[in-house]
Each structure stands twice: as structure tokens, then as C-alpha cells.
Design an enzyme around this catalytic site. Structure first.
Site, PDB file in Angstrom:
ATOM      1  CB  CYS A 184     -14.680   0.374   0.187  1.00  0.00           C
ATOM      2  SG  CYS A 184     -13.772   2.512   0.319  1.00  0.00           S
ATOM      3  CG  ASP A 222     -13.831   5.781  -0.631  1.00  0.00           C
ATOM      4  OD1 ASP A 222     -14.005   6.006   0.741  1.00  0.00           O
ATOM      5  OD2 ASP A 222     -12.655   6.230  -1.212  1.00  0.00           O
ATOM      6  CD  GLN A 241     -12.894  -1.677  -0.195  1.00  0.00           C
ATOM      7  OE1 GLN A 241     -11.923  -1.501   0.105  1.00  0.00           O
ATOM      8  NE2 GLN A 241     -14.487  -2.277   0.312  1.00  0.00           N
ATOM      9  CG  HIS A 277      -8.389  -0.086  -2.561  1.00  0.00           C
ATOM     10  ND1 HIS A 277      -7.880  -0.668  -2.039  1.00  0.00           N
ATOM     11  CD2 HIS A 277      -8.884   0.479  -1.780  1.00  0.00           C
ATOM     12  CE1 HIS A 277      -7.847  -1.645  -0.931  1.00  0.00           C
ATOM     13  NE2 HIS A 277      -8.840  -0.381  -0.411  1.00  0.00           N
ATOM     14  NE  ARG A 319     -10.786  -5.722   0.942  1.00  0.00           N
ATOM     15  CZ  ARG A 319      -9.472  -4.964   1.395  1.00  0.00           C
ATOM     16  NH1 ARG A 319     -10.560  -3.542   2.050  1.00  0.00           N
ATOM     17  NH2 ARG A 319      -8.318  -3.954   0.556  1.00  0.00           N
ATOM     18  NE  ARG A 357      -3.478   0.822   2.153  1.00  0.00           N
ATOM     19  CZ  ARG A 357      -4.801   0.544   2.330  1.00  0.00           C
ATOM     20  NH1 ARG A 357      -5.380   1.768   3.218  1.00  0.00           N
ATOM     21  NH2 ARG A 357      -6.298  -0.202   1.906  1.00  0.00           N
TER      22      ARG A 357
HETATM   23  N1   CP Z   1     -11.064  -0.156   2.644  1.00  0.00           N
HETATM   24  C1   CP Z   1      -9.808  -0.178   3.326  1.00  0.00           C
HETATM   25  O1   CP Z   1      -9.422  -0.594   2.635  1.00  0.00           O
HETATM   26  O2   CP Z   1      -9.283   0.129   4.749  1.00  0.00           O
HETATM   27  P1   CP Z   1      -8.671  -0.028   5.144  1.00  0.00           P
HETATM   28  O3   CP Z   1      -7.995   1.694   4.814  1.00  0.00           O
HETATM   29  O4   CP Z   1      -8.704   0.298   6.398  1.00  0.00           O
HETATM   30  O5   CP Z   1      -7.464  -0.732   4.618  1.00  0.00           O
HETATM   31  N1  NVA Z   2     -10.245   6.156  -1.120  1.00  0.00           N
HETATM   32  C1  NVA Z   2      -9.961   6.113   0.272  1.00  0.00           C
HETATM   33  C2  NVA Z   2     -10.324   4.820   0.177  1.00  0.00           C
HETATM   34  C3  NVA Z   2      -9.630   4.219   1.711  1.00  0.00           C
HETATM   35  C4  NVA Z   2      -9.584   2.760   1.983  1.00  0.00           C
HETATM   36  C5  NVA Z   2      -8.505   6.790  -0.031  1.00  0.00           C
HETATM   37  O1  NVA Z   2      -7.486   6.237  -0.317  1.00  0.00           O
HETATM   38  O2  NVA Z   2      -8.199   6.899   1.304  1.00  0.00           O
END
Ligand code: CP
Ligand code: NVA
Length: 322
Positions: free
Chosen positions: A280, A240, A139, A136, A308, A109
Site C-alpha cells: 500500500c 505493508d 486502500q 483502511h 487510489r 484519517r
Molecule cells: N497507502 C496510503 O494510504 O498512503 P499514505 O499514508 O501516504 O496516504
Molecule cells: N499500516 C500502515 C498503513 C499506511 C498507509 C499504517 O497504518 O501506518
């Protein structure tokens, strides 16, 4: 499958294989407890995470393998002074080469999608995208699995995504394009997904421009600026955060710009009566979604979060054997 960087790279057969295995894993998790025995996976996270980190770590453990979490250990990415491809300690390509000789897969990530691509180029073990500024995929694969569980044939499902044209939105575009689900995207003007979308023919970025004929799959993806129009007849409303990680300095401005894009009781009333609500997470309650909606009987956000775990375990197994 060598890597899981984007849903764009997967065939529909591979997606169906992931869904089918995730279903089996969810039903009988113990049957899979030795599938990855003796293996190790590195998890590199440059942004906060609850769901992704814990579901990957526990999923890896439940498959009999070990997760090694790395954060400061490898140094944070240095993007401006040295250019992308470096952390404070060393070149990303060196990290990729070294880790490849220790572990069987790497889950990343990070901010820059390019950094992930650079890593994957030099890694000889599978690389899984656990979120970048652009995409993502884990997700959205998991979300489409959840929708399929609840609604059946994805080709007959109408999804309305309301909010920011962000990483989740881009992956939804690719996911819906592959599975042929119908997708309406409503964002404020200027916040539409801006990346060139191969799934969409030129001129379809905004409904204001008259639609041109394009491949049949792209006919099912529309981008607009009116949330009411987007949710009409929807089976799923998905939202989101308005401000994704890394854009915190825009938070206050975005709160004003996005206020008409809140998923609240009124907006939901324009969708089908049995329309399910997805997010999400993490959610900013009172901003993109109200308490009443996220805690309401049609909300499946926690089911979505649970899936997930099952879906990512299927990815880990399939990356290993395909
Ligand atoms: N939805 C998701 O990816 O959550 P986190 O950012 O907590 O991993
Ligand atoms: N769009 C959000 C998703 C978090 C899981 C971000 O990137 O912060």
C-alpha cells in the site's frame, strides 16, 4: 451509501458499482469533471499521508468540487485526559454538526476508530474513513480494483498477505470476504489480526487450531504463521510496513520479530511465476520488502497507488447519489 467507514458495511452490489464507476473514470476522467460542481469536502488528517491526502484533494478538484484540509485548525484529538470524542478545542460531535452545515462530505484519517464512529454518528453528511488504527477501506477497495484489472474474476484469485495483522490486513479480510477472493495471512505469532472477525468462524484464527466448519466465504480466509506456506500458489503477494503509524516505539523490537516475514526474492519464488507484488506504501525498503522485489517486473505498487485516485473519485460520486 451514507458513509464509507468499513468494507463490512458495503454490499457486493455496491462494491461492484464502485469498481465499475472507477473503471469509467479512469478511462475518461474529463467526462466527470462537473459531477460534484459547487460542492465542498472537508479533509481531517491526524496522521501523515501522501497518497490518501493528495488523491482525495486532487480527485475532489477533478470532480469540480473544493477540498478544505484541516489539521491543527480543529485541534488534535485528546484521548487520555478527556476520553475519546474530544479534540483540544472542542467535542468531536460539535465539529461534526458544524462541518455538516458547510460541506457535502468529510474525509477523516485519525488514530482511534471510535473517534471516527463518534464523528459519523453526529455528522449529517457522508463520512469517509481515510485510515484509522483499525481499518483502511479506501486502500483495500482500490487494491481489489487493481487486482481485478490485472487478474479478472476476484473469486479465482489467491492473495497472500505477509506481515503485520494491521489496519490494511483487517480491511483485506473484509474485502476478500465480500468479493470471495482467497486470502492467506501470514504474521509472526502474536501479531495476527486480533479483532473478532465476523467473516471467520471461531477456532479459525490460527491454523494451529483445527479448522471448524463455517460459512463458505470464511473457508477462503486463513491465518497462519508461516510465510512460505501462505505464498504457495499465490497470484498476489501483499505486504505493508511492520510498524504502523502510532506504534513507533515498537519499531526496533518489531524489526527483529518480523525478519522472517520479509518479501524478498526467495519468498516470492514459492508463489506462482506470474505472482504480482503489492504494497500500500509507504514502504520501508530493506525491511518488509527488498528493493529487488518492489522494483521488479512483477511489482504493481505504483499502479496500485494511482488507482487510489480513480477509485476514491467513484466513492465520492456514489456517496453523493446513492
Ligand atoms: N497507502 C496510503 O494510504 O498512503 P499514505 O499514508 O501516504 O496516504
Ligand atoms: N499500516 C500502515 C498503513 C499506511 C498507509 C499504517 O497504518 O501506518
Amino acid at each position: 451509501m451514507k458513509n464509507l467507514i468499513s468494507i463490512k458495511d458495503l454490499s457486493i452490489e455496491e462494491i461492484e458499482k464502485i469498481f465499475s464507476l472507477a473503471k469509467q473514470i479512469k478511462k475518461k476522467p474529463h467526462k466527470f469533471s462537473r459531477y460534484l460542481q459547487g460542492k465542498s469536502f472537508a479533509l481531517i488528517f491526524h496522521k501523515p499521508s501522501l497518497r490518501t491526502r493528495v488523491s482525495f484533494e486532487t480527485g475532489i478538484f477533478q470532480l469540480g468540487a473544493k477540498a478544505v484540509y484541516l489539521e491543527e485548525e480543529i485541534g488534535v484529538p485528546v484521548r487520555r485526559s478527556l476520553g475519546e470524542g474530544w479534540t483540544e478545542r472542542e467535542a468531536v460531535k460539535d465539529i461534526a454538526r458544524v462541518l455538516s452545515s458547510y460541506v457535502e462530505g468529510v474525509v477523516i484519517r485519525t488514530f482511534s476508530h471510535q473517534l471516527l464512529l463518534d464523528f459519523a454518528e453526529y455528522s449529517t453528511v457522508p463520512v469517509i474513513n481515510a485510515l484509522t488504527d483499525l481499518l483502511h477501506p479506501c486502500q483495500v477497495l482500490s487494491d481489489l480494483f487493481t487486482i481485478k484489472e490485472r487478474k479478472g474474476d476476484l473469486k479465482k484469485v489467491k492473495i497472500a498477505y505477509v506481515g503485520d495483522g494491521n489496519n490494511v490486513c483487517y480491511s483485506l479480510i473484509y474485502g476478500c470476504n465480500k468479493t470471495k477472493a482467497d486470502l492467506n495471512i501470514a504474521t509472526p505469532l502474536g501479531y495476527e489480526p486480533k479483532m473478532k472477525i465476523p467473516a471467520l468462524p471461531a477456532g479459525r484464527k490460527n491454523q494451529k487450531s483445527p479448522p471448524k466448519a463455517g460459512p463458505p466465504s470464511a473457508e477462503k480466509i486463513r491465518i497462519m504463521n508461516n510465510p512460505i506456506e501462505a505464498v504457495k500458489d499465490a497470484d498476489i503477494i501483499y505486504t505493508d510496513v511492520w510498524t504502523s503509524m502510532g506504534k513507533e516505539e515498537e519499531k526496533e523490537e518489531r524489526k527483529k520479530i518480523f525478519q522472517n516475514f520479509q518479501v524478498n526474492k526467495k519468498l516470492v519464488s514459492y508463489a506462482k511465476a506470474d505472482c504480482l507484488i503489492m504494497h500500500c506504501l509507504p514502504a520501508h525498503r530493506g525491511e518488509e520488502i527488498t528493493d529487488e522485489v518492489i522494483d521488479g517486473k512483477n511489482s504493481i505498487v505504483f499502479e496500485q497507488a494511482e488507482n487510489r485516485l480513480h477509485l476514491q473519485k467513484a466513492i465520492l460520486i456514489l456517496l453523493d447519489i446513492l
